[in-house]
Every structure is written in structure tokens, then in C-alpha cells.
Design an enzyme around this catalytic site. Structure first.
Site, PDB file in Angstrom:
ATOM      1  CB  SER A 431     -53.565 -54.432 -36.072  1.00  0.00           C
ATOM      2  OG  SER A 431     -54.664 -55.308 -36.234  1.00  0.00           O
ATOM      3  CB  SER A 555     -62.123 -52.937 -32.567  1.00  0.00           C
ATOM      4  OG  SER A 555     -62.249 -52.779 -31.169  1.00  0.00           O
ATOM      5  CG  ASN A 558     -65.353 -58.464 -36.528  1.00  0.00           C
ATOM      6  OD1 ASN A 558     -65.426 -59.641 -36.851  1.00  0.00           O
ATOM      7  ND2 ASN A 558     -66.304 -57.861 -35.842  1.00  0.00           N
ATOM      8  CE1 TYR A 559     -62.520 -53.710 -39.861  1.00  0.00           C
ATOM      9  CE2 TYR A 559     -64.040 -53.740 -38.014  1.00  0.00           C
ATOM     10  CZ  TYR A 559     -63.808 -53.618 -39.369  1.00  0.00           C
ATOM     11  OH  TYR A 559     -64.850 -53.428 -40.230  1.00  0.00           O
ATOM     12  CG  LEU A 560     -58.161 -54.720 -32.353  1.00  0.00           C
ATOM     13  CD1 LEU A 560     -58.420 -54.542 -30.870  1.00  0.00           C
ATOM     14  CD2 LEU A 560     -57.225 -53.633 -32.868  1.00  0.00           C
TER      15      LEU A 560
END
Length: 601
Positions: A431, A555, A558-560
């Protein structure tokens, strides 16, 4: 609802410096209060407790795929040149392989071996005695049958397609929703996966194995005691019915390839999923306050007298700098994939100098989903010294970090900050990278297409950091060729338009008039419009080429932190539809409603 969420958003920003427990408690308190006046809004309801997820849950259970329909009599399987009538169970598995004949998987020895082993186990004794070699099996008629069926579906009339859409809609209405605490919530994956052949990613050792049909006797149903219990298909019964309100899944079973539990869950747009997402990203945001002290600590650990502490310090450094996954222990039959804690000596090569840089570590291993991780990274001198120490007197197959495990690594991280794990670190770095890259790559004078390209480049920087790769799509070359043909055609149109503009300018110069002046202006606008269209096509070409082997979606989902993307869209006047598709907008509805352009991760 939106007004309510904007207030919550403002409340969150004002309270951002408070600790996470206080913040979550305060938001839940506000949700509970708001529910009294907005009873139809599920987002305003608070949780019952830290462990209880719901008070009532009712659903219809999973939808089972249709039973196998045998092939027509004129479609034959042949063995050693002779047609063979297979039993229904054997024939069904043969169709799985036949459908994949034009796929690369069926050329791989491991796939062929695993398929044939599992296939023969399902055969009758007579079939097993007759069919002994895969190379003598001829699936071509079966393959052609399914290719033809696929073409028939493509060539369906509009009316025939509408019938299928109506059937799917009816199925969704019946199985695709549940009642959670009195609210109608969408279910994420109500259809059980049909039987087939396991593919896996990369060179997975279990590719080709049979994914068996899931029966009701394999399925555990989870619902509230007072709810109407789902009925299993006729002639069957459920494995078990339970009433566990501390979990959010509706049904569960063990898949046969790895022996792991699989679940039917709520849709990502549901209240419980949204709250869980929000908490995940808030935990990652909290890391901002602790990351400097954590980095100081792991640097001190590099010089510790205790080997375990040194290894833990270097491992956390890798997780921080390279966004590596922690890595878990696996059984011997699993694919040889590793993460940080399970790295072996053979996975790294140390170079005192390489490509003009000092203290370079060359990584080469299979990460999650058998995706190769290959990277050459300059590291700090003390890390390099420690790595030399860690590999001393070890064989290539020995563990690099032999004194630590994922469990005690995450325990140490949790002591640094409550809730901190390797995955939180990965989310934080992903992020942060997106936020920084968007700030660097976006300017106000950009066109919409240039802004979207900048966003995808920022997203790509994160995907590279997290090693989110993919194989180039099968249609990539064809789609690029079509795009290049469009570009070439547009260039020809511009040349023609410029030629016409030159002629009308000459005519206007020779005999000026209002009519000739307007014609010049018209041709100038035509050249400008075509030039803008060409630029859009060229940006598309650049974007597609750069994303050829990079998976941006993993991403992004799930990750940002979605609030970064939403704030960027609002600040730079980019329609949210250009960044998130319908499914993603549903998943991140909470972020879209509560975020303004001033949000900063």
C-alpha cells in the site's frame, strides 16, 4: 446511508491517531447507534462480541453440479486402435482429459502420469486389465465432440442465450443469498466445483490428479439452530450440521488433492467481509507508527550473540525489504514452494560484487502457486556477513534459517505491534508503494488515458514487489496484432487528413472566404481528433505490453488499501469504473462510500 458513512469517514480520520482497539470499538459503537435510525442499513450494525460473528444464519446449502451425462453412442474412446465402451465413471474421467488435449498440460509427463494413475484406480477390473498404457489411448473423438458443443454454445441465438441467463438468475435467487441477522446477504461461491483434473501453477507435482466429485456426505452445513435446515439432494444426507456463530462460512468440505478444507463464504461485498477488510488495512496503517522502531530493532538483532536472534533479524529484513511471504512447513507431497523462513541454502547465491553493486544476494526459488521468484538484491553489509555465517558448513538442501519458524517469527512481530504478522508487513509495503508511486507518476495536466496508464504502472510496481506474475494470455499475440493494425490504420487516416488539410489551406489562401475558412477549421479539428485517438491506442498498446506477464489483480484485491485508489480517483477526476470492475466495486463499497480525496495511507 452515504451521509452516515461520510460521517463515519470523518470520524475515522479524526480518530486515526488512537490505538486500533479504541478505534474499532468507537466505530462499532457508532454503527450500533446509527442502526436505531437506519434499521435497513446493515453497515450501521455493530458486532455482538469479539468472537460471535452473527446471531442468525439461514441458507439453502450449496448447489451441486449436475450428474454426468454419458457420451452419445457415436462418440467413441479408442484403445490401441479399437473402440472401447467405458463404464460411466471411467468415461467421465476420460472426458476431463479429452477436453484438455489442446492444452500444454497434457504434454507434461507429470500430468500424464498422475492422470493415468488416478484414472486406472477408478476403472473396473476389466478396464484396468485392458487399458495399461496412456500412449495407446485415443481421446480424439471425445475431444472433437466437446469442441463442437462449445461452438454450438457460441452460435446460440439471442433467445437461446436468454433462456440460459434466466436459468442462471433463478439459480442465483435460490442458492445465491442467505439471511444473516435478518439481512439478505449475497453468497460468494454457492456452486460446488465440478469434478475434473487438478492443474496447479508452474510445475506442480500433483498436476493431472483427479479432483473427485463432492457428495453431500462430504459437506458440513453451518447455520443457526432456529433456522430452516438446508435439504440435501434426494437420497443423500449431510456429513454434519453445526451451529457455530464464531465462524463466517456456510458450508465446508475437504478437497481430495491436498486434504485441505474448502468453504462456501459470504460475498466480498457483505457486511462481515467489509468490516474484516477495513480492519486488515487499518492494522497495516498502524504499522506506520511502529515501523521505524521495528527496523532499528532488527538491525540491532543482526549483531546479537544469539544465532536465533540474528536469523530472525535478517528474516524480518527480507520480509520488509522484499515483501517475501513468511513461508510455512509443508508435507512431502506438496509442491516445493518456499517463503522466507523455509528458504534453503540452495535458494540464494552471495556475490561480493555483481553488476557494479556490492553485497548482492541472488534469490532463485519457487514461491506461492509455484511462481518462480528470481531477484538480485544489494543488501546491507551486516546482512551479507550474516548470510555467509548462516550458510557456513551447510549443504545446499539445508535450511538457511534453521533456528526460526514462521510461528516464532510472527510471535516476535506481534510483540513489536499487536496484530503484526508477515502478511501485515506485506500489505503495508504494498500500500505504501502504491501511494508513493501514484504521487510520483500522476500530474494534473494528464489526459484520462495517461492517468490510467500511471495508475497501472503504480499497480505494476506493487505486483513486481510482491512477485505477482502470470503467463502471457493465450490471446495476447492476436489481440496485440489487432491493436497494431488499428494503430496503423489510424496513422494512415491521419496522413490522409493532413493531406486534405494542406489542400484546403492552399485553396483558402488562393481564394479566402468564410466557407473556405470554416472548411480549414473543420479539417484541423479532424486531424486533432484522429491524433488524440491515435494517442489513446498507443497508450493501450504500451499498457498491454507492460502488463503482459504481470498479474495486477492479486495485489489490487488483497494487498492494496482500496481507499488509496478511491482517493486518487476522486482527486484526479478518474471514474472509479476505470480502476475497479463491478465485482471489485461491490467488494470495496465501504471504501468508495467513506473515502474522500484527502485520504492518505
Amino acid at each position: 446511508m452515504k451521509t452516515c458513512l461520510r460521517f463515519i469517514s470523518r470520524f475515522i480520520y479524526i480518530s486515526a491517531e488512537r490505538n486500533k482497539a479504541t478505534l474499532v470499538s468507537s466505530v462499532r459503537h457508532y454503527y450500533a447507534g446509527a442502526a436505531k435510525t437506519l434499521s435497513d442499513c446493515r453497515w450501521e450494525e455493530g458486532k455482538l462480541s469479539d468472537t460471535q460473528k452473527w446471531s442468525s444464519l439461514e441458507h439453502k446449502g450449496p448447489y451441486f453440479p449436475p450428474e454426468y451425462e454419458p457420451l452419445p453412442d457415436n462418440v467413441c474412446f479408442c484403445y490401441d486402435g479399437q473402440p472401447v465402451k467405458l463404464s460411466p465413471a471411467t468415461e467421465e474421467i476420460a472426458t476431463f482429459y479429452a477436453k484438455m488435449l489442446d492444452h500444454e498440460y497434457t504434454t507434461k509427463e507429470v500430468f500424464q502420469k498422475n492422470f493415468f494413475t488416478d484414472w486406472t484406480e477408478e476403472m473396473t477390473e476389466d478396464e484396468r486389465e485392458m487399458i495399461t498404457t496412456l500412449s495407446k489411448c485415443d481421446f480424439s473423438q471425445i475431444h472433437k465432440y466437446f469442441v463442437d458443443k462449445s461452438e454450438e454454445r457460441k452460435n446460440m441465438t439471442k433467445e437461446e442465450k436468454q433462456v440460459l441467463k434466466d436459468e442462471a438468475k433463478q439459480l442465483m435467487e435460490e442458492y445465491g443469498y442467505c439471511l444473516l441477522d435478518g439481512h439478505r446477504e449475497k453468497i460468494g461461491n454457492f456452486k460446488l466445483e465440478p469434478p475434473g483434473l487438478f492443474r496447479g501453477r508452474g510445475e506442480h507435482p500433483k498436476m493431472g490428479k483427479l479432483k473427485k466429485r463432492i457428495q453431500p456426505e462430504n459437506v458440513i452445513i453451518n447455520c443457526s439452530r432456529e433456522s430452516k435446515i438446508p435439504k440435501p439432494p434426494a437420497g443423500h444426507r449431510w456429513k454434519r450440521i453445526q451451529h457455530d456463530n464464531t465462524v463466517t462460512w456456510l458450508a465446508s468440505w475437504l478437497e481430495n488433492i491436498h486434504g485441505r478444507p474448502k468453504y462456501i463464504m459470504l460475498n466480498p461485498s457483505s457486511k462481515l467481509k467489509g468490516e474484516k477488510d477495513w480492519q486488515k488495512y487499518e492494522t497495516a496503517r498502524q504499522l506506520k507508527k511502529s515501523v521505524k522502531s521495528i527496523r532499528k530493532q532488527y538491525r540491532r538483532d543482526w549483531k546479537s550473540r544469539e544465532m536465533k536472534t540474528r536469523q530472525r533479524g535478517v528474516a524480518i529484513y527480507f520480509i520488509d525489504k522484499l515483501a517475501l511471504r513468511a513461508g510455512n512447513e509443508k508435507d512431502d507431497e506438496s509442491a516445493d514452494t518456499v517463503g522466507c523462513c523455509s528458504l534453503r541454502v540452495e535458494h540464494i547465491t552471495l556475490h561480493r560484487r555483481l553488476d557494479g553493486q556490492e553485497h548482492v544476494v541472488e534469490f532463485d526459488f519457487l514461491g506461492k502457486d509455484c511462481i518462480r521468484y528470481y531477484n538480485k538484491v544489494p543488501v546491507e553489509k551486516q546482512v551479507f556477513k550474516n548470510l555467509k555465517l548462516f550458510i557456513k558448513y551447510k549443504d545446499p538442501e539445508d535450511d538457511l534459517f534453521d533456528r526460526i519458524t514462521t510461528i516464532n517469527l510472527n510471535k516476535a512481530l506481534n510483540e513489536c505491534m499487536p496484530g503484526l504478522t508477515a502478511k501485515v508487513f506485506r500489505t503495508f509495503n504494498a500500500s505504501t508503494t502504491l501511494q508513493d508511486q501514484l504521487s510520483k507518476l500522476t500530474t494534473e495536466d494528464m489526459t484520462l488515458e495517461e492517468k490510467i496508464l500511471s495508475y497501472n504502472r503504480a499497480n505494476r510496481a506493487v505486483a513486481i514487489l510482491c512477485n505477482h506474475q502470470r503467463a502471457a494470455p493465450k490471446t495476447f499475440e492476436k489481440s496485440m496484432q489487432l491493436l497494431q493494425e488499428k494503430i496503423q490504420k489510424k496513422k494512415e487516416q491521419i496522413d490522409e487528413a493532413k493531406k486534405e488539410l494542406k489542400e484546403v489551406k492552399k485553396a483558402h489562401k488562393d481564394a479566402p472566404s468564410d466557407k473556405s475558412k470554416k472548411l480549414v477549421e473543420k479539417k484541423e479539428k479532424a486531424v486533432q481528433r484522429l491524433s488524440e485517438q491515435l494517442k489513446k491506442l498507443q497508450l493501450q498498446e504500451t499498457d498491454r505490453e507492460e502488463n503482459k506477464v504481470i498479474a495486477l489483480g492479486t495485489s489490487k484485491l488483497n494487498y492494496l488499501d482500496p481507499r488509496i485508489s478511491v482517493a486518487w480517483c476522486k482527486k484526479h477526476k478518474v471514474p472509479i469504473e476505470k480502476i475497479y470492475n463491478k465485482t471489485q466495486r461491490d467488494k470495496f463499497a465501504w471504501a468508495i462510500d467513506m473515502t474522500d480525496e484527502n485520504f492518505h495511507f
